[in-house]
Design a protein around this motif. Sequence first.
Motif, PDB file in Angstrom:
ATOM      1  N   THR A  50      59.599  47.838  34.739  1.00 56.70           N
ATOM      2  CA  THR A  50      58.641  48.414  33.794  1.00 56.70           C
ATOM      3  C   THR A  50      59.161  49.672  33.119  1.00 56.70           C
ATOM      4  N   GLY A  51      60.305  50.155  33.553  1.00 56.85           N
ATOM      5  CA  GLY A  51      60.827  51.410  33.026  1.00 56.85           C
ATOM      6  C   GLY A  51      60.299  52.621  33.765  1.00 56.85           C
ATOM      7  N   LYS A  52      59.487  52.379  34.783  1.00 64.83           N
ATOM      8  CA  LYS A  52      58.915  53.454  35.595  1.00 64.83           C
ATOM      9  C   LYS A  52      59.152  53.129  37.066  1.00 64.83           C
ATOM     10  N   GLU A  53      58.822  54.069  37.928  1.00 66.05           N
ATOM     11  CA  GLU A  53      58.924  53.836  39.366  1.00 66.05           C
ATOM     12  C   GLU A  53      57.558  53.780  40.028  1.00 66.05           C
ATOM     13  N   SER A  54      56.513  53.643  39.234  1.00 71.32           N
ATOM     14  CA  SER A  54      55.174  53.591  39.809  1.00 71.32           C
ATOM     15  C   SER A  54      54.874  52.197  40.367  1.00 71.32           C
ATOM     16  N   ASP A  55      54.029  52.162  41.386  1.00 70.06           N
ATOM     17  CA  ASP A  55      53.616  50.898  41.993  1.00 70.06           C
ATOM     18  C   ASP A  55      52.641  50.184  41.079  1.00 70.06           C
ATOM     19  N   GLU A  56      52.644  48.864  41.129  1.00 67.86           N
ATOM     20  CA  GLU A  56      51.709  48.048  40.350  1.00 67.86           C
ATOM     21  C   GLU A  56      50.991  47.106  41.304  1.00 67.86           C
ATOM     22  N   LEU A  57      49.667  47.189  41.332  1.00 69.36           N
ATOM     23  CA  LEU A  57      48.869  46.318  42.204  1.00 69.36           C
ATOM     24  C   LEU A  57      48.620  44.950  41.593  1.00 69.36           C
ATOM     25  N   VAL A  58      48.731  44.858  40.290  1.00 72.01           N
ATOM     26  CA  VAL A  58      48.512  43.598  39.578  1.00 72.01           C
ATOM     27  C   VAL A  58      49.760  43.270  38.770  1.00 72.01           C
ATOM     28  N   PRO A  59      49.976  42.009  38.453  1.00 65.78           N
ATOM     29  CA  PRO A  59      51.179  41.637  37.696  1.00 65.78           C
ATOM     30  C   PRO A  59      51.246  42.303  36.322  1.00 65.78           C
ATOM     31  N   VAL A  60      52.428  42.804  35.993  1.00 69.01           N
ATOM     32  CA  VAL A  60      52.713  43.356  34.671  1.00 69.01           C
ATOM     33  C   VAL A  60      53.902  42.608  34.086  1.00 69.01           C
ATOM     34  N   ARG A  61      53.894  42.443  32.791  1.00 72.17           N
ATOM     35  CA  ARG A  61      54.955  41.679  32.134  1.00 72.17           C
ATOM     36  C   ARG A  61      56.224  42.516  32.013  1.00 72.17           C
ATOM     37  N   VAL A  62      57.353  41.900  32.308  1.00 73.10           N
ATOM     38  CA  VAL A  62      58.661  42.527  32.142  1.00 73.10           C
ATOM     39  C   VAL A  62      59.163  42.141  30.757  1.00 73.10           C
ATOM     40  N   GLU A  63      59.562  43.138  29.976  1.00 74.97           N
ATOM     41  CA  GLU A  63      60.034  42.893  28.610  1.00 74.97           C
ATOM     42  C   GLU A  63      61.554  42.785  28.590  1.00 74.97           C
ATOM     43  N   PHE A  64      62.058  41.806  27.863  1.00 75.17           N
ATOM     44  CA  PHE A  64      63.493  41.588  27.706  1.00 75.17           C
ATOM     45  C   PHE A  64      63.798  41.642  26.211  1.00 75.17           C
ATOM     46  N   GLU A  65      64.139  42.830  25.720  1.00 75.67           N
ATOM     47  CA  GLU A  65      64.379  42.997  24.296  1.00 75.67           C
ATOM     48  C   GLU A  65      65.617  43.849  24.056  1.00 75.67           C
ATOM     49  N   PHE A  66      66.311  43.533  22.987  1.00 75.18           N
ATOM     50  CA  PHE A  66      67.411  44.355  22.513  1.00 75.18           C
ATOM     51  C   PHE A  66      66.894  45.206  21.359  1.00 75.18           C
ATOM     52  N   PRO A  67      67.416  46.417  21.171  1.00 77.25           N
ATOM     53  CA  PRO A  67      66.957  47.261  20.065  1.00 77.25           C
ATOM     54  C   PRO A  67      67.139  46.600  18.697  1.00 77.25           C
TER      55      PRO A  67
END
Length: 116
Positions: A50-67
């Motif tokens: 996610t770009g962070k180190e915070s915990d997630e209790l529910v699913p979050v989408r991982v983004e796969f993008e190039f600039p």
Amino acid sequence: MEDKSLTLPISEDLSRKIISLAAGEAHTIALTGDGCVYSWGRGMFGRLGTGKESDELVPVRVEFEFPDQAEGDRARIVGIAAGAYHSLAVSDDGSVWCWGYNICILYLSVFVFSLI
């Protein structure tokens, strides 16, 4: 008897079919049939993607993008794996994406062959 079930809010509609799951030491990643990746659990070391180190209790989408990637043109992930502190994904074009704890010691062996 009181109903003690807990309904957690989902960060995005997960009605898509899950085709693969991978579990690390304290996190899980899921791959959907349309090539999307979701993660949840402990975020330490960036293993959720996610770009962070915070915990997630529910699913979050991982983004796969190039600039420099065209709008709407994203990688289609076809495989996932998880280690204790990292996660990996492979896309349909063969590219490999890795995130999380990233310490590596590389030993390079060079063999020189000579034809006499």
